[in-house]
Structure formats: structure tokens, C-alpha cells
Design a protein around this motif. Structure first.
Motif, PDB file in Angstrom:
ATOM      1  N   ALA A  63       0.812  -1.220   0.000  1.00 12.76           N
ATOM      2  CA  ALA A  63       0.000   0.000   0.000  1.00 12.76           C
ATOM      3  C   ALA A  63       0.849   1.276   0.000  1.00 12.76           C
ATOM      4  CB  ALA A  63      -0.929  -0.002   1.221  1.00 12.76           C
ATOM      5  N   GLU A  64       1.978   1.240  -0.723  1.00  7.93           N
ATOM      6  CA  GLU A  64       2.863   2.392  -0.799  1.00  7.93           C
ATOM      7  C   GLU A  64       3.205   2.905   0.600  1.00  7.93           C
ATOM      8  OE1 GLU A  64       0.929   5.179  -3.320  1.00  7.93           O
ATOM      9  OE2 GLU A  64       1.085   3.927  -5.107  1.00  7.93           O
ATOM     10  N   ALA A  65       3.604   1.994   1.457  1.00  8.39           N
ATOM     11  CA  ALA A  65       3.864   2.322   2.853  1.00  8.39           C
ATOM     12  C   ALA A  65       4.968   3.368   2.975  1.00  8.39           C
ATOM     13  CB  ALA A  65       4.245   1.061   3.616  1.00  8.39           C
ATOM     14  N   ASP A  66       4.763   4.299   3.878  1.00  6.16           N
ATOM     15  CA  ASP A  66       5.764   5.308   4.194  1.00  6.16           C
ATOM     16  C   ASP A  66       6.651   4.757   5.301  1.00  6.16           C
ATOM     17  OD1 ASP A  66       7.293   7.453   4.923  1.00  6.16           O
ATOM     18  OD2 ASP A  66       5.611   8.735   5.522  1.00  6.16           O
ATOM     19  N   PRO A  67       7.917   4.475   5.021  1.00  9.80           N
ATOM     20  CA  PRO A  67       8.781   3.873   6.053  1.00  9.80           C
ATOM     21  C   PRO A  67       9.002   4.793   7.243  1.00  9.80           C
ATOM     22  CG  PRO A  67      10.072   4.541   4.153  1.00  9.80           C
ATOM     23  CD  PRO A  67       8.628   4.689   3.760  1.00  9.80           C
ATOM     24  N   ASP A  68       8.715   6.094   7.082  1.00 10.80           N
ATOM     25  CA  ASP A  68       8.902   7.042   8.179  1.00 10.80           C
ATOM     26  C   ASP A  68       7.636   7.252   8.993  1.00 10.80           C
ATOM     27  OD1 ASP A  68      11.607   7.522   7.503  1.00 10.80           O
ATOM     28  OD2 ASP A  68      10.970   8.910   5.921  1.00 10.80           O
ATOM     29  N   GLU A  69       6.546   6.593   8.595  1.00 10.09           N
ATOM     30  CA  GLU A  69       5.319   6.707   9.375  1.00 10.09           C
ATOM     31  C   GLU A  69       5.520   6.059  10.740  1.00 10.09           C
ATOM     32  OE1 GLU A  69       0.527   5.627   8.999  1.00 10.09           O
ATOM     33  OE2 GLU A  69       1.986   4.667   7.673  1.00 10.09           O
ATOM     34  N   GLY A  70       4.983   6.680  11.773  1.00  9.34           N
ATOM     35  CA  GLY A  70       5.123   6.137  13.111  1.00  9.34           C
ATOM     36  C   GLY A  70       4.480   4.764  13.222  1.00  9.34           C
ATOM     37  N   ALA A  71       5.147   3.856  13.941  1.00  7.88           N
ATOM     38  CA  ALA A  71       4.581   2.519  14.130  1.00  7.88           C
ATOM     39  C   ALA A  71       3.328   2.618  14.993  1.00  7.88           C
ATOM     40  CB  ALA A  71       5.601   1.601  14.778  1.00  7.88           C
ATOM     41  N   ASP A  72       2.375   1.749  14.707  1.00  8.94           N
ATOM     42  CA  ASP A  72       1.132   1.739  15.473  1.00  8.94           C
ATOM     43  C   ASP A  72       1.381   1.250  16.891  1.00  8.94           C
ATOM     44  OD1 ASP A  72       1.571  -0.852  14.030  1.00  8.94           O
ATOM     45  OD2 ASP A  72      -0.072  -1.477  15.324  1.00  8.94           O
ATOM     46  N   VAL A  73       0.598   1.769  17.810  1.00 10.70           N
ATOM     47  CA  VAL A  73       0.637   1.340  19.198  1.00 10.70           C
ATOM     48  C   VAL A  73      -0.801   1.170  19.663  1.00 10.70           C
ATOM     49  CG1 VAL A  73       1.328   1.905  21.556  1.00 10.70           C
ATOM     50  CG2 VAL A  73       2.809   2.535  19.637  1.00 10.70           C
ATOM     51  N   TYR A  74      -1.171  -0.084  19.923  1.00 10.55           N
ATOM     52  CA  TYR A  74      -2.528  -0.393  20.397  1.00 10.55           C
ATOM     53  C   TYR A  74      -3.617   0.206  19.508  1.00 10.55           C
ATOM     54  CZ  TYR A  74      -0.462  -2.282  24.666  1.00 10.55           C
ATOM     55  OH  TYR A  74       0.253  -3.033  25.558  1.00 10.55           O
ATOM     56  N   GLY A  75      -3.407   0.154  18.199  1.00 12.16           N
ATOM     57  CA  GLY A  75      -4.495   0.478  17.287  1.00 12.16           C
ATOM     58  C   GLY A  75      -4.501   1.868  16.706  1.00 12.16           C
ATOM     59  N   ASP A  76      -3.442   2.667  16.894  1.00 10.55           N
ATOM     60  CA  ASP A  76      -3.427   3.985  16.255  1.00 10.55           C
ATOM     61  C   ASP A  76      -2.644   3.896  14.950  1.00 10.55           C
ATOM     62  OD1 ASP A  76      -0.787   3.818  17.053  1.00 10.55           O
ATOM     63  OD2 ASP A  76      -0.838   5.557  18.393  1.00 10.55           O
ATOM     64  N   GLY A  77      -2.246   5.015  14.402  1.00  5.01           N
ATOM     65  CA  GLY A  77      -1.427   5.029  13.195  1.00  5.01           C
ATOM     66  C   GLY A  77      -2.076   4.342  12.014  1.00  5.01           C
ATOM     67  N   VAL A  78      -1.349   3.411  11.412  1.00  4.42           N
ATOM     68  CA  VAL A  78      -1.826   2.766  10.195  1.00  4.42           C
ATOM     69  C   VAL A  78      -3.082   1.928  10.466  1.00  4.42           C
ATOM     70  CG1 VAL A  78      -0.358   0.712  10.461  1.00  4.42           C
ATOM     71  CG2 VAL A  78      -1.116   1.403   8.192  1.00  4.42           C
ATOM     72  N   VAL A  79      -3.233   1.415  11.675  1.00  2.40           N
ATOM     73  CA  VAL A  79      -4.443   0.647  12.001  1.00  2.40           C
ATOM     74  C   VAL A  79      -5.658   1.565  11.973  1.00  2.40           C
ATOM     75  CG1 VAL A  79      -5.577  -0.781  13.733  1.00  2.40           C
ATOM     76  CG2 VAL A  79      -3.123  -1.007  13.342  1.00  2.40           C
ATOM     77  N   ALA A  80      -5.539   2.744  12.561  1.00  2.00           N
ATOM     78  CA  ALA A  80      -6.644   3.705  12.537  1.00  2.00           C
ATOM     79  C   ALA A  80      -6.946   4.147  11.107  1.00  2.00           C
ATOM     80  CB  ALA A  80      -6.300   4.913  13.415  1.00  2.00           C
ATOM     81  N   ARG A  81      -5.881   4.268  10.307  1.00  2.51           N
ATOM     82  CA  ARG A  81      -6.085   4.642   8.900  1.00  2.51           C
ATOM     83  C   ARG A  81      -6.872   3.564   8.164  1.00  2.51           C
ATOM     84  NH1 ARG A  81      -2.224   4.405   4.583  1.00  2.51           N
ATOM     85  NH2 ARG A  81      -0.494   4.049   6.039  1.00  2.51           N
ATOM     86  N   LEU A  82      -6.583   2.312   8.445  1.00  2.00           N
ATOM     87  CA  LEU A  82      -7.339   1.211   7.847  1.00  2.00           C
ATOM     88  C   LEU A  82      -8.793   1.246   8.299  1.00  2.00           C
ATOM     89  CD1 LEU A  82      -7.661  -1.512   6.374  1.00  2.00           C
ATOM     90  CD2 LEU A  82      -6.777  -2.621   8.446  1.00  2.00           C
ATOM     91  N   GLU A  83      -9.026   1.477   9.587  1.00  2.00           N
ATOM     92  CA  GLU A  83     -10.396   1.524  10.092  1.00  2.00           C
ATOM     93  C   GLU A  83     -11.204   2.613   9.395  1.00  2.00           C
ATOM     94  OE1 GLU A  83      -9.609  -0.031  14.687  1.00  2.00           O
ATOM     95  OE2 GLU A  83      -9.504   2.108  14.217  1.00  2.00           O
ATOM     96  N   GLN A  84     -10.594   3.775   9.206  1.00  4.02           N
ATOM     97  CA  GLN A  84     -11.294   4.866   8.525  1.00  4.02           C
ATOM     98  C   GLN A  84     -11.614   4.491   7.081  1.00  4.02           C
ATOM     99  OE1 GLN A  84      -9.056   8.519   8.372  1.00  4.02           O
ATOM    100  NE2 GLN A  84     -10.725   9.688   7.467  1.00  4.02           N
ATOM    101  N   ARG A  85     -10.673   3.833   6.426  1.00  2.00           N
ATOM    102  CA  ARG A  85     -10.890   3.428   5.025  1.00  2.00           C
ATOM    103  C   ARG A  85     -12.043   2.438   4.903  1.00  2.00           C
ATOM    104  NH1 ARG A  85     -11.722   4.471   0.119  1.00  2.00           N
ATOM    105  NH2 ARG A  85     -10.783   3.094  -1.443  1.00  2.00           N
TER     106      ARG A  85
END
Length: 363
Positions: free
Chosen positions: A31-53
């Protein structure tokens, strides 16, 4: 497994085939991951982005990521039971919670189930309306896998939901494979999901993700589901590989699913022709016109004999038409499930008929 992996022509690559190294190699480009994106912690970050999508795709207020569909669905049904005040769930006896979850609805959540029908098909609105006792939730598995990946028509689905509403019940969709149901139902995902009060979707079935699921619905329900997710042990520290693979599946596979459904219908017709030409004593492709990109094939032989024939064909020709077969109930009758994905698109009806004749020669 070696024969399947070594084949150069398949209808679909099995989820069981990849090695650890092959799976790890896919992660950097997910998914064109940004290697500098902060790692998720207990469901934030990329996990929250997936939930919104997911919430956007289904037209729901909110969605929560779960490590498994089993957990997502149990939590959903438990939450609805608390809100309706009725612990009874109406569902099909061939549905996932009844067959593959170890009785968890009753053992873990204290719920009880009733069955509108025992026939291998979707229930009817009349059967829901005439259930002898009150129920708080109607759960519909779309499609109903064990019966042949069967869907109702759009009109039948609307009538089922209306029948539940008239019984003062809420409606939950087991949408593990809802993504590919738009073709048969003739409606976009938000309109389909909008019929229900909540929907569960899978990220590895059909989309090819590593694992995981989501529960989508009203924000208040999803908020409560997050509390129960923690109680069930689903509040996991980091889940970015699963979330990234799910986003990749939504980006790459979701738009292709209609073409897979169309190819499944071509392949199903060619299989029937091939079986007839091969002179097999009896066969069934079910349903005759597949509702999704998956369907069943039934043949009058022992399961081990059919599995061995498919293995020999894969080793000798490099083509995988059928994988494992299972007993179908009656003596010496077996079934297998076919899934059509990207590799299948290069197969012509002639290719299928030739492969069927070759398979039959190994019987």
C-alpha cells in the motif's frame, strides 16, 4: 504443497503456499507504505487509517480492526444482545459461528441460537417472520459459504432485513466475503452494508491480506466493541503488517473482484462441458452460475482418490485445476471449492475443458 507451488498454471494461488521469506518480501511495498510513518501502538497510526478506510468503503460511521473475524463477530453479537435485551441470535446452522467457532457464542458470550431454516440455502423472509420465538439479532452470512457461496437476490435480501425489523430485531451481516458480492446483488458496497446495523469483513479472504478483520457500524456500537475487543485479548500492541496488507488488498484486489466473478462464471460453464465430454457418471457445479468468484464442484468418487488425481496432474502437467477434496455426505461423493483470482484470467474455456479431460484420465 510442493506440487502446487511448482505449478505454472493455476486458477488461484493458495493462501497456504507462501513461505515466511516470500511474505516478508511483500511488506516493504504494501500500500505504498511510508517507512517514516510512526509505528502503530494499540491500534493507532496505520491501524486507525485502515479503520477509517473500511468505514468509508462500507458507508458506516466507524469501524474497528480485530485480529480475527471470530472475535469481531462474537463481540458484535454480544453487544447487540446487550442493547436489545435479547440473547437469542437467528442464523443459519451452516454459518461460521455454528460450525467453526467451538460453540463460542454460548460458551463465551452466553448467547443462544435459533435457525430460520436447515436447508442448504439462504433463509427466506417468511421463515424469519414465522420463527416461533423472539430473537434480538438476525445474522446473515453473505455469501453462505458452506452451501456453495450462495447469495440471496437484492429483493430477497431487502425482504429479509424488513422481516427482522418487523420482529424488532437488529441485523448483522457476516460479510467475510462481502467484498465480492456486489456483482450478484447489483448494488455498491455502501448500499449493501447500509441494510444492516453492523457488518464484519475479512482482510485475508478475497483480499489476500495476512490476517485480520473489521467490524463496522454506528460509532456508539463500534466504541463499545473496542472495549470488548480489549476484554477478549484483541488489543494487540502492534499490528502494522496486518493493517498494511489489508490496505494493499483494498487497493489492489478489491477493484479486480468483479472480473474474478465474471471469470468464475466462464470457468463453471466450461467445467460442466468438460465433465460431460469426459463421460463422468455424474457431476455437479454448484451453483451452476456462481454468485461470487468461489463455488463448489461435486463428483462421485472418494475424496482421497480425487485429491490424488489432482496431485498427479499438477506434478505431470504443471497445471492445478483442483486441490483438496472432502467427503460431501453421501457415500463416495466428494466436493471441492474453487476460487478464481488473477491467475485464472488467462484460462480460456478450451483450456478448462482440456484440463478436465486430463484430470479425468488420472481417475
Amino acid at each position: 504443497m510442493a506440487a502446487w507451488r511448482g505449478a505454472d498454471r493455476v486458477l488461484s494461488r493458495s493462501l497456504l503456499e507462501p513461505t515466511v521469506g516470500e511474505l516478508l518480501a511483500t511488506l516493504p511495498g504494501l500500500a505504498e507504505a511510508d517507512p517514516d510513518e510512526g509505528a502503530d501502538v494499540y491500534g493507532d497510526g496505520v491501524v486507525a487509517r485502515l479503520e477509517q478506510r473500511v468505514a468509508e468503503l462500507l458507508g458506516m460511521e466507524d469501524a474497528a480492526f480485530f485480529p480475527s473475524g471470530t472475535m469481531a463477530q462474537q463481540v458484535a453479537l454480544r453487544c447487540w444482545a446487550g442493547r436489545t435485551g435479547n440473547p437469542v441470535v437467528a442464523l443459519h446452522p451452516m454459518s461460521h459461528p455454528e460450525l467453526w467457532e467451538g460453540g463460542a457464542l454460548s460458551v463465551v458470550s452466553g448467547l443462544r441460537t435459533v435457525h430460520p431454516t436447515r436447508e442448504a440455502r439462504q433463509p427466506t423472509a417468511r421463515e424469519v417472520a414465522e420463527l416461533a420465538e423472539p430473537f434480538g439479532t438476525l445474522m446473515l452470512e453473505l455469501p453462505l459459504r458452506e452451501a456453495g457461496f450462495l447469495l440471496p437476490t437484492w429483493e430477497e435480501l431487502v425482504a429479509l432485513v424488513e422481516a427482522a425489523r418487523e420482529r424488532d430485531a437488529v441485523v448483522h451481516f457476516d460479510g467475510a466475503r462481502l467484498w465480492e458480492s456486489t456483482v450478484q446483488l447489483g448494488r455498491p458496497l455502501p448500499e449493501i452494508a447500509g441494510l444492516a446495523d453492523s457488518v464484519y469483513v475479512s482482510f485475508y479472504k478475497s483480499l489476500g491480506g495476512l490476517s485480520g478483520a473489521a467490524l463496522a457500524g454506528p460509532a456508539a456500537l463500534v466504541g463499545e466493541a473496542r472495549v470488548w475487543r480489549h476484554r477478549y485479548g484483541g488489543q494487540i500492541f502492534r499490528q502494522f503488517p496486518q493493517a498494511l496488507s489489508a490496505l494493499a488488498g483494498l487497493e489492489r484486489e478489491l477493484p479486480r473482484l468483479p472480473s474474478y466473478v465474471a471469470q468464475a462464471r466462464v470457468v463453471a460453464a466450461a467445467l460442466r462441458e468438460g465433465f460431460a465430454e469426459a463421460g463422468l457418471p455424474w457431476f455437479r457445479v454448484h451453483p451452476e452460475v456462481p454468485h461470487t468468484h468461489q463455488f463448489q464442484v461435486w463428483l462421485p468418487y472418494e475424496a482421497d482418490r480425487l485429491t490424488e488425481a489432482g496431485l498427479r496432474q499438477a506434478e505431470s502437467t504443471g497445471r492445478v485445476l483442483f486441490r483438496r477434496w472432502s467427503p460431501a455426505g453421501p457415500p463416495a461423493v466428494s466436493l471441492t471449492e474453487l476460487e478464481l483470482t488473477s491467475p485464472s484470467l488467462s484460462w480460456t474455456p478450451s483450456d478448462i475443458r482440456t484440463a478436465v479431460a486430463d484430470f479425468a484420465s488420472y481417475l
